[in-house]
Design an enzyme around this catalytic site. Structure first.
Site, short mmCIF file in Angstrom:
data_model
loop_
_atom_site.label_atom_id
_atom_site.label_comp_id
_atom_site.label_asym_id
_atom_site.label_seq_id
_atom_site.Cartn_x
_atom_site.Cartn_y
_atom_site.Cartn_z
N GLY A 65 0.83 -1.19 0.00
CA GLY A 65 0.00 0.00 0.00
C GLY A 65 0.87 1.25 0.00
O GLY A 65 2.03 1.20 0.40
N GLN A 68 3.46 9.93 0.75
CA GLN A 68 4.74 9.22 0.65
C GLN A 68 5.49 9.51 -0.65
O GLN A 68 6.67 9.25 -0.75
CB GLN A 68 4.51 7.70 0.79
CG GLN A 68 4.01 7.32 2.18
CD GLN A 68 3.78 5.83 2.27
OE1 GLN A 68 2.73 5.33 1.90
NE2 GLN A 68 4.79 5.11 2.75
N CYS A 70 6.75 0.16 7.22
CA CYS A 70 6.31 1.22 6.32
C CYS A 70 7.47 1.59 5.40
O CYS A 70 8.60 1.70 5.86
CB CYS A 70 5.88 2.42 7.15
SG CYS A 70 5.40 3.85 6.17
N LEU A 71 7.16 1.81 4.13
CA LEU A 71 8.21 2.19 3.17
C LEU A 71 8.83 3.54 3.54
O LEU A 71 9.93 3.85 3.12
CB LEU A 71 7.63 2.25 1.75
CG LEU A 71 7.11 0.92 1.19
CD1 LEU A 71 6.38 1.15 -0.12
CD2 LEU A 71 8.25 -0.06 1.00
N HIS A 76 -3.62 1.97 8.09
CA HIS A 76 -2.24 2.48 7.98
C HIS A 76 -2.15 3.58 6.91
O HIS A 76 -1.57 4.65 7.14
CB HIS A 76 -1.31 1.31 7.66
CG HIS A 76 0.13 1.65 7.48
ND1 HIS A 76 1.13 1.11 8.27
CD2 HIS A 76 0.75 2.46 6.59
CE1 HIS A 76 2.30 1.58 7.86
NE2 HIS A 76 2.11 2.40 6.84
N GLU A 77 -2.75 3.32 5.74
CA GLU A 77 -2.66 4.29 4.63
C GLU A 77 -3.50 5.53 4.90
O GLU A 77 -3.08 6.65 4.59
CB GLU A 77 -3.09 3.64 3.30
CG GLU A 77 -2.30 2.40 2.88
CD GLU A 77 -0.79 2.56 2.94
OE1 GLU A 77 -0.28 3.68 2.84
OE2 GLU A 77 -0.10 1.53 3.10
N HIS A 130 -1.69 7.91 7.05
CA HIS A 130 -0.72 8.73 6.31
C HIS A 130 -1.35 10.03 5.82
O HIS A 130 -0.74 11.09 5.86
CB HIS A 130 -0.19 7.97 5.08
CG HIS A 130 0.99 7.09 5.35
ND1 HIS A 130 2.18 7.56 5.85
CD2 HIS A 130 1.17 5.75 5.15
CE1 HIS A 130 3.05 6.55 5.96
NE2 HIS A 130 2.46 5.45 5.54
ZN LIG Z 1 3.26 3.56 5.54
#
Ligand SMILES: [Zn+2]
Length: 173
Positions: free
Chosen positions: A50, A55, A97-98, A139-140, A143
């Protein structure tokens, strides 16, 4: 990690863009769809399941996800202006998380959620999710509100991570 404009492909903590609140999408135009397609590419090449617009440095309420990024015949999902309208129960899961390099930690989330949004054609739809999908959506959406999963862990664990990251960033210079 560098593109032509020398901007990061994925912005990482502590970049302030990850702390900003993304704005509601008013028009699904060519530019927005270009951002969505870029996010899908970035998600698959990372690889991740995701990605939220913050991001990639874009403050639009837009997320993409695919729980099976390795599968043939990929079916990425684009969700615009996502909103959690119902939630239920509790689940613990080890998240990463990226945008938070070299770390993972157990986070408590709602076990089931109902998320409302519109797709890339502007068509409204609801997703009733549990398991990994419910966790991914929470989670997304976090963000988009400038929240990272490390905000949900203990302050002690977060302090340890900050220390580790500081050391790593120093070594990388
Ligand atoms: Zn993330």
């Amino acid at each position: 990690m560098n593109n032509q404009e020398d901007k990061p492909v994925i912005y990482t903590y502590p970049d302030p863009v990850l702390r900003a609140t993304a704005l509601p999408v008013e028009n699904i135009d060519g530019n927005l769809l270009k951002i969505a397609d870029h996010m899908i590419n970035v998600m698959y090449s990372a690889p991740g399941i995701g990605l939220a617009a913050n991001q990639v440095g874009e403050l639009e309420r837009l997320i993409v996800f695919d729980l099976q990024p390795g599968k043939e015949g990929r079916e990425p999902c684009v969700l615009i202006n996502p909103e959690i309208v119902l939630s239920e129960g509790e689940v613990k899961y080890e998240e990463a998380c990226l945008s938070v390099i070299d770390f993972s930690a157990e986070v408590t989330r709602d076990a089931k959620v109902k998320v409302r949004g519109v797709d890339r054609h502007g068509k409204p739809f609801d997703i009733e999710a549990e398991g990994l999908l419910a966790i991914c959506l929470q989670h997304e959406i976090d963000h988009l509100n400038g929240v990272l999963y490390i905000d949900h862990i203990s302050s002690l664990k977060r302090a340890l991570y900050k220390k580790k990251l500081k050391k790593k960033l120093k070594e990388m210079k």
